[in-house]
Structures are given as structure tokens and as C-alpha cells.
Design an enzyme around this catalytic site. Structure first.
Site, PDB file in Angstrom:
ATOM      1  N   GLY A  79      64.197  43.024  37.733  1.00  4.86           N
ATOM      2  CA  GLY A  79      62.843  43.147  37.170  1.00  4.86           C
ATOM      3  C   GLY A  79      62.453  41.953  36.354  1.00  4.86           C
ATOM      4  CB  THR A  80      63.720  39.300  35.939  1.00  4.99           C
ATOM      5  OG1 THR A  80      64.733  39.862  36.702  1.00  4.99           O
ATOM      6  CG2 THR A  80      64.198  37.998  35.417  1.00  4.99           C
ATOM      7  CB  THR A  81      61.839  37.964  30.920  1.00  3.93           C
ATOM      8  OG1 THR A  81      61.236  39.212  30.764  1.00  3.93           O
ATOM      9  CG2 THR A  81      60.933  36.888  30.419  1.00  3.93           C
TER      10      THR A  81
END
Lengths: 277, 204
Positions: free
Chosen positions: A43-45
Site C-alpha cells: 500500500g505504501t509510502t
């Protein structure tokens, strides 16, 4: 005739590349109303910024499968070369496969040329590969490193386009992280300021976006030196664990037990020359 | 209906102190009809390495046969067994090769590595590895399994306690899933022995 059939049937491990032999079956299933499965996403940043001595990369550590968190502490900052690291967002298998592949190509290139790898080499290899597959590889990458020409930071989009910037964010939390960067970034940051800013940007993603969570990983790359700070910040510890744990007074009922000892016990009979009698 | 829900499955692997346990349910169904209550999902690759395959049963069996073939070739060439980390990379490569037409399987790999250190790993259907230090789950009951394992797991459990924990987590999760259950099959592996146990569960 028999010899040719035997050759076709022999299952020699393939020489590399993708194999499409299950595609027809999978398409038939999806036409019959069975949708294809979802893959594990990060999903991430992921963020990167250039500070006065080099590059700092940062990432969160959550991997999701639909709405479920399947890995609370995964690694999103991948090794490309001793002086180059790459963060990956998108489908987890794609980011890992593409960074591993380019990393081994860079190693071979280093053996061939006898020189340290350059960031633009990694950039070109990645963008060519991603463009060739026309965006079917869902991998969005932030590539950073320090080489003979100084520090470099690039973003690579799944379709193969790239940007070269002093600060970069990708992933579902990129807007939250970019907001933090735009308000606090200035040129000539020191290492401590840079690490703080990267952590703040990732934390803004962790606390505000559902696809991002757990811990913060940071990687600092300077000329001739790199520091991989795995789990640099743990803003979500599990604080209320029951110290007694679970005790199960009613045990599970077992129908059958089979024990296979692993170490073979060989009996040595001393002075046993029975055969000679 | 997802392709993973065609046959139904539940798999867990958990790490203990110098030992590990891998458990599965025993149901094989065709959507809502049960056709077998003794289906094997956990396969032995070698004495200290076990592979569990959840998802579509036909793909699980094909994938198992391919992996055993590759492991036997490796044994012939290297004259030793594969390490669990190497085997996990092999499975990941075999699955990623079919990136655009995948096998509908999620493997769970568990083994004892160097110095009897337990290793567990799971992957999604295209080979994205997840290396965990505590437990991994797969199958239709995975959402309940995550919850049950998260609550019941403790680090550094001995073999008997580990067996009890993994069995309770498995049975309580499959009781809340229509597509898996009908008993349990648990393997607990320590450096000296492999204990295989069949559990009595609800047969509905």
C-alpha cells in the site's frame, strides 16, 4: 517419432522468461464468472530526498492483501548496488522481481567494467524493462544513490516514465508525505534534519492512510558509505499484551499420533566378528 | 466466488524454540459439497522441510509435483538437501514465472535451517515472499487465522506447548469458516523427531 515425443514430454527446467501456458485456462475461468485473485500489494509510502552529503530513502513496512495486513514488517527498501538502493510500491512480487533482476544485471556490469555502478544505469535498465511490459508490471519505484557524479534521486512509474527530483514520494500515501516535504524541505539539510524529515513524512502516511502502517525504515547513502536503518522508528508498538498468555485447560483431542525419529541410531557391536566363526 | 474458495483450505505454520509446527485442515470440497475428509495439504520435501499448499487443489498438486522434481534434481547435483531459504526462493521463482497466468495457490514453507533455526515463509500466488518470525497463515480461513494466531502466539514455545497453541488456533478459526475444517493435521518438527498428529474437530 517416439524420440521426438519423449523430448516434448521431458520437463526440463525452462531457460528463463515468463511462461504463459496457464493463461488460456485462467481466461476460461474468468469468463465463467471466477474472477482472478488479488495479489499482495505494498500500500505504501516511499520517499526520498537529497541532502547536503547524499540521499536519504524512507519507507513504511506494511504489506496488504485486500483489506487484511498480511505482513506487519516487510522490507520495501531493496538493495541494487553498494551505493544504490531502490524503494518499491505496488504489487510486492513485481517490485521484488524487477529490483532483483536489475541488481544482478548491475553486478554483471560492474564485473565487466571494473567500476562502481551509476544511478542512471540502474534507472535506464529499470525503465526499459517496465516500458517493455507496457505497465503490466505494477511497480512504482524511488531510486536513489551516490556515484561518481554526485547524489541522484529518481522516480519511476509503472509505465516506464521517470522523473529526476530533489525530493520524491510514491505510493498511496504520497500526497500526505509530499505535503510534509513541501512545507519543511530546504536545500542543504544536514543528515539529522534529513532523517527527521523523512520519518515525519512516512509517519504522516502511517497515521493518515489505511494502506500504510507499522514501522519506518530509513536508508542513508553518502559517498562511499551507506547506513540501512531497519525499523528506525516504531510508532506502533503492541503495548497491551497479556503477560499470562493463553492457557488451554481443555486440550485438543488427538485421533492418531505418528512419531518419526530423525537421527538414525546405528548400533555398533564391538568386536563382533560373527561372520568369521 | 473467488477461485481460492472453490476447494477451501486452511494452513498455519508457527515458530517455537528450535522447533516449528505446520498444520492444515482436512476438507476437500467442490464449492459447497464436501468430497473428501482426509485430503493432504502438507507435503514433506525432505526430513527438515515441509511445504503446505492452499488454494485450488489441482494447482496445489501440480505445483507440488514440479517442486519435488526440481528438488530431486538439486539433490542429485549437489548431493545434499536444499536449505529452507533456498527452497523458498525456488518456489517464488516458479510462481513468478507464471506472473501473467498464475497458479491459484498460496504456499506455506516451514523448515529447520542451519543450527536448527526454524524458518517459515508464505507467498501470494505470484511469489511475493513474506518471511515472518512468528507465524504465517494461508487459505480461506486466513482472516480468522490471523486473528487467532495474533492473540494466541507467544515467542519461544517448546514443542508440546506449540502443538497445543497451533491446534487451538487452527480449530477455532476453521470453526468459523464453512469451506475448511473436518479435522486437523499437525506436524511438529524438532531437531530429533517429526510428530504427526490428526486432530478431532467439528465435522460440519
Amino acid at each position: 517419432m517416439e524420440f521426438k515425443m519423449a523430448q516434448a514430454a521431458a520437463e526440463v527446467p525452462p531457460k528463463g522468461g515468463f511462461s504463459f501456458d496457464l493463461c488460456r485456462r485462467n481466461e476460461m475461468l474468468s469468463n465463467k464468472g471466477v474472477p482472478p485473485p488479488s495479489f499482495r500489494k505494498t500500500g505504501t509510502t516511499i520517499v526520498g530526498l537529497i541532502f547536503q552529503d547524499g540521499v536519504i530513502l524512507g519507507a513504511d513496512t506494511r504489506a496488504t492483501e485486500g483489506p487484511i495486513v498480511c505482513d506487519k514488517n516487510c522490507e520495501k527498501i531493496h538493495y541494487m548496488a553498494p551505493n544504490i538502493y531502490c524503494c518499491g510500491a505496488g504489487t510486492a512480487a513485481d517490485t521484488k522481481a524487477v529490483t532483483d533482476m536489475v541488481s544482478s544485471q548491475l553486478q554483471l556490469h560492474r564485473y565487466h567494467t571494473g567500476r562502481e555502478s551509476r544511478v542512471v544505469t540502474a534507472l535506464t535498465l529499470l525503465k526499459y524493462h517496465l516500458f517493455n511490459y507496457q505497465g503490466y508490471f505494477q511497480a512504482a519505484l524511488v531510486l536513489g544513490g551516490v556515484d561518481a557524479n554526485g547524489p541522484h534521486l529518481h522516480t519511476i512509474y509503472p509505465h516506464g516514465s521517470t522523473d529526476t527530483l530533489p525530493l520524491a514520494t510514491m505510493g498511496s500515501g504520497s500526497l500526505a508525505a509530499m505535503a510534509v516535504f513541501e512545507s519543511k524541505y530546504h536545500e542543504g539539510l544536514t543528515k539529522a534534519e534529513g532523517i527527521n524529515l523523512v520519518c515525519e513524512a512516512i509517519c504522516s502516511g502511517i497515521f493518515n492512510d489505511l494502506g500504510i502502517g507499522s514501522n519506518v525504515d530509513v536508508c542513508v547513502i553518502t559517498k562511499g558509505h551507506k547506513e540501512y536503518l531497519r525499523n528506525h522508528q516504531l510508532p506502533n508498538p503492541r503495548t497491551y499484551v497479556n503477560s499470562k498468555g493463553f492457557s488451554f485447560p481443555k486440550k485438543t483431542e488427538v485421533l492418531l499420533t505418528r512419531v518419526t525419529p530423525l537421527e538414525e541410531k546405528v548400533e555398533v557391536i564391538e568386536g563382533g566378528d560373527a561372520m568369521e566363526e | 466466488m473467488s477461485i481460492f474458495e472453490y476447494n477451501g483450505s486452511a494452513l498455519i505454520a508457527m515458530v517455537g524454540k528450535n522447533c516449528f509446527a505446520i498444520a492444515s485442515d482436512r476438507r476437500l470440497g467442490v464449492q459447497l459439497q464436501t468430497i473428501a475428509t482426509d485430503f493432504q495439504r502438507i507435503y514433506k520435501i525432505h526430513d527438515r522441510l515441509f511445504l503446505g499448499l492452499s488454494g485450488l487443489a489441482t494447482d496445489a498438486q501440480t505445483l507440488y509435483q514440479r517442486l519435488v522434481f526440481r528438488h530431486k534434481l538439486y539433490q542429485l547435483r549437489e548431493e545434499r538437501d536444499m536449505k529452507p531459504e533456498t527452497f523458498a526462493s525456488l518456489v517464488s521463482a516458479v510462481l513468478y514465472e507464471k506472473r501473467f497466468g498464475p497458479y491459484f495457490c498460496q504456499p506455506v514453507i516451514a523448515g529447520l535451517g542451519e543450527e536448527d533455526k526454524p524458518f517459515i515463509c508464505t507467498m501470494d500466488s505470484i511469489g511475493a515472499k513474506e518471511l515472518a518470525k512468528d507465524f504465517v497463515v494461508a487459505g480461506t480461513a486466513s482472516e480468522s487465522l490471523y486473528g487467532a494466531c495474533e492473540a494466541m502466539f507467544k515467542p519461544d514455545m517448546e514443542a508440546e506447548e506449540l502443538f497445543e497453541t497451533i491446534s487451538q488456533a487452527l480449530l477455532s478459526s476453521v470453526d468459523r469458516d464453512c469451506l475448511s475444517g473436518w479435522g486437523g493435521h499437525v506436524y511438529v518438527i524438532t531437531p530429533t523427531e517429526v510428530k504427526e498428529r490428526i486432530l478431532k474437530g467439528r465435522m460440519d
